[in-house]
Write a protein that holds these residues in place. Structure first.
Motif, PDB file in Angstrom:
ATOM      1  N   TYR A   5      17.685 -13.418 105.835  1.00 40.37           N
ATOM      2  CA  TYR A   5      18.797 -14.295 106.199  1.00 40.37           C
ATOM      3  C   TYR A   5      18.895 -14.378 107.715  1.00 40.37           C
ATOM      4  CZ  TYR A   5      19.999 -13.460 101.342  1.00 40.37           C
ATOM      5  OH  TYR A   5      19.952 -13.355  99.976  1.00 40.37           O
ATOM      6  N   ALA A 104      24.837 -22.509 106.343  1.00 41.30           N
ATOM      7  CA  ALA A 104      26.282 -22.470 106.493  1.00 41.30           C
ATOM      8  C   ALA A 104      26.568 -22.926 107.918  1.00 41.30           C
ATOM      9  CB  ALA A 104      26.807 -21.055 106.275  1.00 41.30           C
ATOM     10  N   TYR A 114      35.525 -14.498 109.504  1.00 43.15           N
ATOM     11  CA  TYR A 114      34.916 -14.116 108.225  1.00 43.15           C
ATOM     12  C   TYR A 114      34.278 -12.727 108.314  1.00 43.15           C
ATOM     13  CZ  TYR A 114      32.979 -15.024 103.617  1.00 43.15           C
ATOM     14  OH  TYR A 114      32.695 -14.963 102.282  1.00 43.15           O
ATOM     15  N   LYS A 118      35.434  -9.435 105.975  1.00 43.87           N
ATOM     16  CA  LYS A 118      34.522  -8.772 105.046  1.00 43.87           C
ATOM     17  C   LYS A 118      34.079  -7.384 105.502  1.00 43.87           C
ATOM     18  CE  LYS A 118      34.160 -12.076 101.962  1.00 43.87           C
ATOM     19  NZ  LYS A 118      34.596 -11.872 100.562  1.00 43.87           N
ATOM     20  N   LYS A 146      38.164 -17.763 101.749  1.00 42.69           N
ATOM     21  CA  LYS A 146      37.431 -18.962 102.146  1.00 42.69           C
ATOM     22  C   LYS A 146      37.796 -19.390 103.560  1.00 42.69           C
ATOM     23  CE  LYS A 146      35.401 -19.492  98.143  1.00 42.69           C
ATOM     24  NZ  LYS A 146      33.937 -19.269  98.035  1.00 42.69           N
ATOM     25  N   LEU A 284      26.822 -13.128 106.532  1.00 36.23           N
ATOM     26  CA  LEU A 284      27.537 -13.169 105.258  1.00 36.23           C
ATOM     27  C   LEU A 284      27.605 -14.592 104.695  1.00 36.23           C
ATOM     28  CD1 LEU A 284      30.406 -10.746 106.277  1.00 36.23           C
ATOM     29  CD2 LEU A 284      28.857 -10.358 104.340  1.00 36.23           C
ATOM     30  N   LEU A 285      27.878 -15.558 105.565  1.00 29.13           N
ATOM     31  CA  LEU A 285      27.952 -16.952 105.134  1.00 29.13           C
ATOM     32  C   LEU A 285      26.584 -17.487 104.737  1.00 29.13           C
ATOM     33  CD1 LEU A 285      30.486 -18.240 107.805  1.00 29.13           C
ATOM     34  CD2 LEU A 285      30.882 -18.112 105.328  1.00 29.13           C
ATOM     35  N   LYS A 287      24.169 -15.728 103.352  1.00 28.23           N
ATOM     36  CA  LYS A 287      23.874 -15.176 102.017  1.00 28.23           C
ATOM     37  C   LYS A 287      24.654 -15.913 100.950  1.00 28.23           C
ATOM     38  CE  LYS A 287      23.092 -10.852  99.567  1.00 28.23           C
ATOM     39  NZ  LYS A 287      23.140  -9.372  99.655  1.00 28.23           N
ATOM     40  N   GLU A 288      25.902 -16.239 101.260  1.00 28.98           N
ATOM     41  CA  GLU A 288      26.736 -17.003 100.303  1.00 28.98           C
ATOM     42  C   GLU A 288      26.185 -18.398 100.075  1.00 28.98           C
ATOM     43  OE1 GLU A 288      30.899 -17.103 100.901  1.00 28.98           O
ATOM     44  OE2 GLU A 288      31.119 -14.920 100.860  1.00 28.98           O
ATOM     45  N   GLU A 291      23.663 -18.081  97.394  1.00 30.65           N
ATOM     46  CA  GLU A 291      24.270 -17.729  96.110  1.00 30.65           C
ATOM     47  C   GLU A 291      25.006 -18.895  95.480  1.00 30.65           C
ATOM     48  OE1 GLU A 291      26.614 -14.403  97.262  1.00 30.65           O
ATOM     49  OE2 GLU A 291      24.911 -12.995  97.267  1.00 30.65           O
ATOM     50  N   GLN A 292      25.515 -19.790  96.327  1.00 34.47           N
ATOM     51  CA  GLN A 292      26.258 -20.947  95.810  1.00 34.47           C
ATOM     52  C   GLN A 292      25.331 -22.088  95.401  1.00 34.47           C
ATOM     53  OE1 GLN A 292      29.028 -21.849  98.940  1.00 34.47           O
ATOM     54  NE2 GLN A 292      30.300 -20.069  98.550  1.00 34.47           N
TER      55      GLN A 292
END
Length: 292
Positions: A5, A104, A114, A118, A146, A284-285, A287-288, A291-292
């Motif tokens: 990432y 992102a 963010y 986290k 969010k 983190l964003l 990786k999300e 996943e999304q």
């Protein structure tokens, strides 16, 4: 093949780029001077090209203003910035031309907010506001886990302030004069004191009471509008530790017990991740985004 990432914290002075493994452990991190896009971005591209085969996503948190509206023709652009060479620069578009990965895209302060939610000062919470107070003032907001964006991103630094009774300074902001940035950012603090640098102003000087009043007023406004679980301050001015008890005291005076909040010592706090907040949020964003 392992997944990697990427993260870009794009600031007006420097770009911090990083690559991390699937556990978001940073493998390599570099700092690149922000000059003009042709120079800075060439170094950014070169950095990520080394990891191109394993890279699956990149999180970008950029200085702005930026366009975060996915319906806009200029989504992914840095827009009306005073930074020479970067106005109307298609940041996200140029990245996509070279790296076919998930992305992102948000503001530098949203990325830091963010990260703090986290991994930092707001860990375990669902919401926070992050305010950076330095050369300018910016704010990032996370609610229900969010990042908050609408037609555009929040510009908390430009909310209008009720003036401190003893403050005769006209205001630094060329757009609004008496907005939060215009009255409480570093240049405003120095101009109010006749050019004395913030770090040279005595800690018991009345100037800090005025600054604390404005920062507390912003916290009152944000509490009444967003009701976050934490308000986190970063940036150079917030390193003046004497400000925090002053902000909390002024907050209580201005709020007048109208709404309940967490204990103020635990509600209005200093950034925990420091200079790592933005890059942590970007990873983190990223990786999300996969996943999304």
């Amino acid at each position: 093949m392992s997944k990697l990432y990427g993260a870009i914290e794009a600031g007006g002075t420097k770009f911090v780029c990083a690559v991390a493994d699937e556990d978001l452990k940073v493998i390599e991190r570099v700092s690149i001077k922000t000059t003009v896009p042709a120079e800075t971005m060439a170094d950014v591209f070169k950095f990520f090209e080394k990891y191109q085969t394993e890279l699956v996503a990149i999180g970008i948190a950029s200085f702005g203003p930026i366009d975060v509206n996915r319906k806009s023709e200029t989504y992914g652009y840095i827009t009306n910035t005073p930074k020479p060479g970067w106005k109307n620069y298609d940041f996200l578009g140029e990245m996509k031309k070279r790296f076919d990965v998930a992305y992102a895209w948000t503001t530098d302060v949203n990325g830091a907010a963010y990260g703090e939610l986290k991994k930092g000062a707001a860990y375990g919470k669902d919401s926070c506001v992050y305010l950076t107070v330095g050369t300018g003032i910016g704010g990032g907001v996370v609610i229900n886990g969010k990042v908050i964006e609408g037609y555009q991103h929040p510009e908390i630094g430009h909310i209008v302030m009720r003036r401190h009774p003893k403050d005769q300074y006209v205001g630094h902001c060329p757009f609004h004069q008496d907005c939060l940035e215009g009255l409480a950012a570093g240049p405003a603090i120095e101009a109010r004191q006749g050019g004395i640098k913030a770090y040279d102003i005595p800690k018991d000087d009345e100037a800090w009471e005025i600054v604390a009043y404005y920062l507390a007023q912003a916290c009152v406004d944000l509490t009444l509008i967003l009701s976050p679980e934490k308000i986190i301050f970063g940036g150079g001015v917030s390193k003046q530790e004497q400000l925090f008890p002053m902000i909390r005291r002024s907050f209580a005076e201005q709020m007048k017990d109208y709404v309940s909040t967490p204990d103020l010592d635990d509600y209005i706090v200093h950034v925990q991740l420091g200079d790592d907040a933005g890059i942590t949020g970007c990873l983190l964003l990223a990786k999300e985004a996969v996943e999304q």
